[in-house]
Design a protein around this motif. Structure first.
Motif, short mmCIF file in Angstrom:
data_model
loop_
_atom_site.label_atom_id
_atom_site.label_comp_id
_atom_site.label_asym_id
_atom_site.label_seq_id
_atom_site.Cartn_x
_atom_site.Cartn_y
_atom_site.Cartn_z
N LYS A 1 -74.74 38.67 31.46
CA LYS A 1 -74.86 37.22 31.63
C LYS A 1 -74.36 36.57 30.35
O LYS A 1 -74.77 36.93 29.24
CB LYS A 1 -76.31 36.80 31.87
CG LYS A 1 -76.45 35.30 32.08
CD LYS A 1 -77.87 34.91 32.44
CE LYS A 1 -77.94 33.41 32.68
NZ LYS A 1 -79.28 33.00 33.07
N CYS A 2 -73.47 35.59 30.50
CA CYS A 2 -72.94 34.86 29.36
C CYS A 2 -73.97 33.85 28.89
O CYS A 2 -74.53 33.10 29.68
CB CYS A 2 -71.65 34.15 29.75
SG CYS A 2 -70.95 33.17 28.40
N GLU A 3 -74.24 33.84 27.59
CA GLU A 3 -75.21 32.90 27.04
C GLU A 3 -74.60 31.52 26.81
O GLU A 3 -75.32 30.57 26.56
CB GLU A 3 -75.80 33.47 25.76
CG GLU A 3 -76.62 34.71 26.02
CD GLU A 3 -77.24 35.31 24.77
OE1 GLU A 3 -76.88 34.92 23.64
OE2 GLU A 3 -78.10 36.21 24.93
N GLU A 4 -73.27 31.41 26.93
CA GLU A 4 -72.61 30.11 26.78
C GLU A 4 -72.51 29.38 28.12
O GLU A 4 -73.01 28.28 28.26
CB GLU A 4 -71.21 30.30 26.18
CG GLU A 4 -71.20 30.79 24.75
CD GLU A 4 -71.66 29.73 23.75
OE1 GLU A 4 -71.35 28.54 23.95
OE2 GLU A 4 -72.33 30.11 22.79
N CYS A 5 -71.85 30.00 29.10
CA CYS A 5 -71.64 29.33 30.39
C CYS A 5 -72.63 29.78 31.46
O CYS A 5 -72.62 29.25 32.57
CB CYS A 5 -70.20 29.54 30.87
SG CYS A 5 -69.81 31.22 31.39
N GLU A 6 -73.48 30.78 31.15
CA GLU A 6 -74.53 31.30 32.02
C GLU A 6 -74.01 31.97 33.29
O GLU A 6 -74.76 32.18 34.24
CB GLU A 6 -75.54 30.21 32.35
CG GLU A 6 -76.25 29.70 31.11
CD GLU A 6 -77.40 28.76 31.42
OE1 GLU A 6 -77.68 28.50 32.60
OE2 GLU A 6 -78.03 28.29 30.46
N LYS A 7 -72.74 32.35 33.33
CA LYS A 7 -72.19 33.09 34.47
C LYS A 7 -72.61 34.55 34.36
O LYS A 7 -72.75 35.09 33.27
CB LYS A 7 -70.66 33.02 34.49
CG LYS A 7 -70.10 31.63 34.57
CD LYS A 7 -69.89 31.23 35.98
CE LYS A 7 -69.19 29.87 35.97
NZ LYS A 7 -68.99 29.34 37.25
N ILE A 8 -72.80 35.20 35.50
CA ILE A 8 -73.13 36.62 35.56
C ILE A 8 -71.88 37.35 36.04
O ILE A 8 -71.21 36.91 36.97
CB ILE A 8 -74.32 36.86 36.50
CG1 ILE A 8 -75.56 36.20 35.92
CG2 ILE A 8 -74.54 38.36 36.72
CD1 ILE A 8 -76.78 36.27 36.80
N CYS B 1 -67.03 37.29 28.06
CA CYS B 1 -67.18 36.63 29.35
C CYS B 1 -65.79 36.36 29.93
O CYS B 1 -64.95 35.77 29.25
CB CYS B 1 -67.94 35.32 29.17
SG CYS B 1 -68.04 34.32 30.67
N LYS C 1 -70.84 36.00 23.35
CA LYS C 1 -72.30 35.91 23.41
C LYS C 1 -72.76 36.26 24.82
O LYS C 1 -73.02 35.39 25.64
CB LYS C 1 -72.76 34.50 23.04
CG LYS C 1 -72.47 34.14 21.61
CD LYS C 1 -72.97 32.74 21.32
CE LYS C 1 -72.66 32.35 19.89
NZ LYS C 1 -73.13 31.00 19.59
N VAL C 2 -72.79 37.57 25.10
CA VAL C 2 -73.21 38.03 26.42
C VAL C 2 -74.40 38.97 26.26
O VAL C 2 -74.57 39.62 25.23
CB VAL C 2 -72.06 38.74 27.17
CG1 VAL C 2 -70.91 37.79 27.42
CG2 VAL C 2 -71.59 39.97 26.44
N LYS C 3 -75.20 39.02 27.29
CA LYS C 3 -76.41 39.84 27.29
C LYS C 3 -76.34 40.80 28.48
O LYS C 3 -76.07 40.38 29.60
CB LYS C 3 -77.63 38.93 27.42
CG LYS C 3 -78.95 39.65 27.44
CD LYS C 3 -80.08 38.63 27.55
CE LYS C 3 -81.42 39.31 27.65
NZ LYS C 3 -82.50 38.36 27.81
#
Length: 72
Positions: free
Chosen positions: A7-14, A30, A37-39
Motif C-alpha cells: 500500500k502506497c503511503e502517499e496515494c493510498e493505492k494498493i 508505487c 513510501k510503500v508498506k
C-alpha cells in the motif's frame, strides 16, 4: 516467485508485485505515483481447487452464503 501486496503511503493505492527471491529486500515503488513510501501488507494466500468447488473453495453442494464475492 512470491507475490507481495503493498500500500502506497502517499496515494493510498494498493498494488501487487511479483518479486524474485534475490530482489525481496529491494525497495518497491508505487506504480501509480512512483513514491518509495510503500508498506508491505499482510495478505491471504491462494489455494488450489478442484472441479467440485466454486471459485471461493466452497463445495458445489453447499451454499457459500455470498460473502466471498464468488457470485454463486
Amino acid at each position: 516467485m512470491p507475490v507481495f501486496e503493498y500500500k502506497c503511503e502517499e496515494c493510498e493505492k494498493i498494488f501487487d508485485v511479483l518479486v524474485k527471491t534475490s530482489d525481496r529486500d529491494q525497495g518497491q515503488k508505487c506504480p501509480h505515483c512512483q513514491s518509495e513510501k510503500v508498506k508491505k501488507l499482510f495478505s491471504t494466500f491462494g489455494i488450489g481447487r478442484n472441479s467440485t468447488s466454486r471459485p471461493c473453495g466452497v463445495p458445489n453442494t453447499t451454499p457459500c452464503g455470498g460473502g466471498c464475492g464468488c457470485g454463486m
